[in-house]
Write a protein that holds these residues in place. Structure first.
Motif, PDB file in Angstrom:
ATOM      1  N   PRO A   1       0.835  -1.212   0.000  1.00 41.86           N
ATOM      2  CA  PRO A   1       0.000   0.000   0.000  1.00 41.86           C
ATOM      3  C   PRO A   1       0.867   1.258   0.000  1.00 41.86           C
ATOM      4  CG  PRO A   1      -0.722  -1.567   1.681  1.00 41.86           C
ATOM      5  CD  PRO A   1       0.619  -2.027   1.201  1.00 41.86           C
ATOM      6  N   GLY A   2       0.452   2.264  -0.757  1.00 42.95           N
ATOM      7  CA  GLY A   2       1.161   3.533  -0.777  1.00 42.95           C
ATOM      8  C   GLY A   2       2.492   3.493  -1.508  1.00 42.95           C
ATOM      9  N   THR A   3       2.740   2.429  -2.273  1.00 45.05           N
ATOM     10  CA  THR A   3       4.012   2.273  -2.976  1.00 45.05           C
ATOM     11  C   THR A   3       3.785   2.300  -4.481  1.00 45.05           C
ATOM     12  OG1 THR A   3       4.865   0.905  -1.173  1.00 45.05           O
ATOM     13  CG2 THR A   3       6.052   0.819  -3.272  1.00 45.05           C
ATOM     14  N   GLY A   4       4.547   3.135  -5.179  1.00 41.75           N
ATOM     15  CA  GLY A   4       4.440   3.224  -6.626  1.00 41.75           C
ATOM     16  C   GLY A   4       5.107   2.059  -7.320  1.00 41.75           C
ATOM     17  N   ALA A   5       5.014   2.058  -8.644  1.00 44.13           N
ATOM     18  CA  ALA A   5       5.505   0.930  -9.434  1.00 44.13           C
ATOM     19  C   ALA A   5       7.011   0.719  -9.271  1.00 44.13           C
ATOM     20  CB  ALA A   5       5.151   1.137 -10.901  1.00 44.13           C
ATOM     21  N   ALA A   6       7.787   1.808  -9.316  1.00 48.44           N
ATOM     22  CA  ALA A   6       9.244   1.663  -9.256  1.00 48.44           C
ATOM     23  C   ALA A   6       9.692   1.047  -7.935  1.00 48.44           C
ATOM     24  CB  ALA A   6       9.911   3.015  -9.472  1.00 48.44           C
ATOM     25  N   GLY A   7       9.152   1.569  -6.826  1.00 53.35           N
ATOM     26  CA  GLY A   7       9.536   1.053  -5.518  1.00 53.35           C
ATOM     27  C   GLY A   7       9.078  -0.378  -5.300  1.00 53.35           C
ATOM     28  N   ALA A   8       7.847  -0.670  -5.724  1.00 52.80           N
ATOM     29  CA  ALA A   8       7.322  -2.020  -5.532  1.00 52.80           C
ATOM     30  C   ALA A   8       8.087  -3.038  -6.387  1.00 52.80           C
ATOM     31  CB  ALA A   8       5.834  -2.049  -5.875  1.00 52.80           C
ATOM     32  N   ARG A   9       8.415  -2.627  -7.598  1.00 58.50           N
ATOM     33  CA  ARG A   9       9.151  -3.544  -8.460  1.00 58.50           C
ATOM     34  C   ARG A   9      10.519  -3.849  -7.871  1.00 58.50           C
ATOM     35  NH1 ARG A   9      12.451  -5.084 -12.183  1.00 58.50           N
ATOM     36  NH2 ARG A   9      11.741  -6.073 -14.125  1.00 58.50           N
ATOM     37  N   GLU A  10      11.155  -2.871  -7.278  1.00 56.07           N
ATOM     38  CA  GLU A  10      12.463  -3.096  -6.664  1.00 56.07           C
ATOM     39  C   GLU A  10      12.336  -4.029  -5.455  1.00 56.07           C
ATOM     40  OE1 GLU A  10      16.257  -3.470  -5.952  1.00 56.07           O
ATOM     41  OE2 GLU A  10      15.404  -2.519  -7.737  1.00 56.07           O
ATOM     42  N   LEU A  11      11.252  -3.873  -4.680  1.00 53.68           N
ATOM     43  CA  LEU A  11      11.025  -4.789  -3.565  1.00 53.68           C
ATOM     44  C   LEU A  11      10.837  -6.221  -4.074  1.00 53.68           C
ATOM     45  CD1 LEU A  11       8.618  -2.630  -1.378  1.00 53.68           C
ATOM     46  CD2 LEU A  11      10.927  -3.361  -0.744  1.00 53.68           C
ATOM     47  N   ALA A  12      10.079  -6.365  -5.146  1.00 56.71           N
ATOM     48  CA  ALA A  12       9.855  -7.695  -5.723  1.00 56.71           C
ATOM     49  C   ALA A  12      11.161  -8.284  -6.241  1.00 56.71           C
ATOM     50  CB  ALA A  12       8.826  -7.604  -6.847  1.00 56.71           C
TER      51      ALA A  12
ATOM     52  N   ASN B   1      12.066 -16.836 -13.689  1.00 54.52           N
ATOM     53  CA  ASN B   1      13.120 -16.259 -12.849  1.00 54.52           C
ATOM     54  C   ASN B   1      13.301 -14.780 -13.154  1.00 54.52           C
ATOM     55  OD1 ASN B   1      15.136 -16.121 -10.918  1.00 54.52           O
ATOM     56  ND2 ASN B   1      16.763 -16.739 -12.335  1.00 54.52           N
ATOM     57  N   ARG B   2      12.206 -14.049 -13.160  1.00 53.73           N
ATOM     58  CA  ARG B   2      12.249 -12.623 -13.447  1.00 53.73           C
ATOM     59  C   ARG B   2      11.020 -11.934 -12.870  1.00 53.73           C
ATOM     60  NH1 ARG B   2      13.234 -12.522 -19.231  1.00 53.73           N
ATOM     61  NH2 ARG B   2      14.129 -14.564 -18.761  1.00 53.73           N
ATOM     62  N   VAL B   3      11.076 -10.603 -12.851  1.00 57.41           N
ATOM     63  CA  VAL B   3       9.971  -9.767 -12.422  1.00 57.41           C
ATOM     64  C   VAL B   3       9.449  -9.019 -13.635  1.00 57.41           C
ATOM     65  CG1 VAL B   3       9.216  -7.849 -10.951  1.00 57.41           C
ATOM     66  CG2 VAL B   3      10.932  -9.471 -10.092  1.00 57.41           C
ATOM     67  N   VAL B   4       8.143  -9.099 -13.867  1.00 58.17           N
ATOM     68  CA  VAL B   4       7.497  -8.324 -14.922  1.00 58.17           C
ATOM     69  C   VAL B   4       6.420  -7.483 -14.282  1.00 58.17           C
ATOM     70  CG1 VAL B   4       6.131  -8.407 -17.031  1.00 58.17           C
ATOM     71  CG2 VAL B   4       7.989 -10.044 -16.693  1.00 58.17           C
ATOM     72  N   TRP B   5       6.436  -6.169 -14.557  1.00 58.93           N
ATOM     73  CA  TRP B   5       5.540  -5.235 -13.849  1.00 58.93           C
ATOM     74  C   TRP B   5       4.715  -4.408 -14.816  1.00 58.93           C
ATOM     75  CZ3 TRP B   5       5.836  -5.827  -8.638  1.00 58.93           C
ATOM     76  CH2 TRP B   5       4.963  -5.039  -7.877  1.00 58.93           C
ATOM     77  N   LEU B   6       3.468  -4.208 -14.447  1.00 60.58           N
ATOM     78  CA  LEU B   6       2.564  -3.344 -15.184  1.00 60.58           C
ATOM     79  C   LEU B   6       2.266  -2.122 -14.328  1.00 60.58           C
ATOM     80  CD1 LEU B   6       0.597  -2.863 -17.612  1.00 60.58           C
ATOM     81  CD2 LEU B   6      -1.139  -4.020 -16.243  1.00 60.58           C
ATOM     82  N   ALA B   7       2.681  -0.965 -14.781  1.00 61.60           N
ATOM     83  CA  ALA B   7       2.455   0.266 -14.009  1.00 61.60           C
ATOM     84  C   ALA B   7       1.026   0.746 -14.186  1.00 61.60           C
ATOM     85  CB  ALA B   7       3.431   1.342 -14.459  1.00 61.60           C
TER      86      ALA B   7
END
Length: 301
Positions: free
Chosen positions: A225-236, A295-301
């Motif tokens: 919650p309260g986390t944008g795409a860039a920050g969340a993707r880095e956490l993932a 073995n990767r992270v794929v993100w949709l902003a």
């Protein structure tokens, strides 16, 4: 309060036995029947609500022992208790069944009262386990939050975000080639691997509002919650690397000599849609992550 009717699968190649057991149990329970081991597995695949199985051992084609091995080898069915009902009455036969994971053993010709009482005892345990899991909101294997608890937290945070607390990000994680891992290393080691992955996830997010849970099988979910795409993707990505560094051997993975995970994620700032839309978006990104090589992270902003 009236208890919800529980579902029992009766598996026997003899019609008279299926009829006797059905008539005995259908007064208080919903009864599904199968006349072969193959048909029993089909029933279990189609019906996720089975609470207990009464299983004959000696059947043409697939034996009861073979059926039980298949059930225990499937995450979706391994926890459903199985009672063998059989004419095999030696101590060795009973030991084999119990060693395979049977919950109980009833000898033919069976006494209706004994069958009824043993069925009720095991169904009571099933009911208590489900109640405890629901009340605790915890996954018994990994000891992190379960899917029900996740759904509660998601709805709560979605409403809060709708009041202007910022974006919300969600990631779904899947252990790569986990079926192959289970098939070749055994389910005990598979369980240990899932516990290790859960620990890696729990060590990832650090804010009190971040949330991780077991979503089901080898899937986990992370809510930011309260986390944008860039920050969340880095956490993932941090979580993905953390699982890699566990160096859990996986000789049967097609992408690495050790256990890895694929992660799909999405971020939303539109809270007019239902929260399920964010889950579906993250799930579609997980599908892409697996299609693109795992073995990767794929993100949709």
């Amino acid at each position: 309060m009236m208890l919800e009717r529980q579902r029992i699968l009766v598996v026997d190649d003899e019609r008279i036995n299926r009829k006797l057991l059905s008539e005995l149990l259908e007064v208080h329970h919903d009864v599904v029947v199968a006349k072969s081991g193959e048909q029993a597995l089909e029933r279990m695949q189609a019906d996720t609500g089975i609470d207990l199985i009464l299983l004959d051992v000696m059947m043409p084609g697939m034996s009861g022992h073979d059926v039980l091995r298949r059930l225990k080898g499937n995450d979706a069915t391994k926890d459903v208790p199985v009672i063998f009902i059989t004419s095999l009455n030696s101590v060795d036969d009973e030991e084999i069944g119990l060693d395979l994971g049977a919950a109980d053993y009833i000898i033919k010709p069976f006494h209706p009262g004994i069958v009824r009482l043993r069925v009720e005892n095991h169904l009571r345990f099933v009911r208590q386990r489900k109640m405890l899991e629901t009340l605790a909101g915890r996954d018994c294997l990994t000891e992190i939050d379960n899917r029900r608890r996740f759904e509660e937290v998601l709805e709560r945070e979605w409403r809060r975000a709708g009041r202007g607390t910022g974006p919300m990000s969600l990631a779904i994680l899947d252990v790569d080639y986990f079926k192959q891992y289970n098939d070749h290393y055994g389910h005990a080691r598979g369980d240990q691997a899932l516990k290790a992955v859960a620990k890696a996830l729990s060590g990832g997010p650090h804010r009190s509002t971040d949330f991780v849970a077991r979503y089901g099988g080898e899937e986990f979910v992370m809510l930011f919650p309260g986390t944008g795409a860039a920050g969340a993707r880095e956490l993932a990505e941090t979580v993905r690397r953390a699982v890699e560094t566990l160096c859990i051997p996986h000789e049967y993975s097609a992408i690495a000599p050790h256990l890895t995970v694929s992660i799909g994620g999405a971020t939303s700032e539109d809270f007019q849609a239902p929260a399920l839309a964010l889950v579906e978006a993250a799930d579609s990104m997980l599908y892409r992550a697996k299609a693109e090589g795992r073995n990767r992270v794929v993100w949709l902003a």
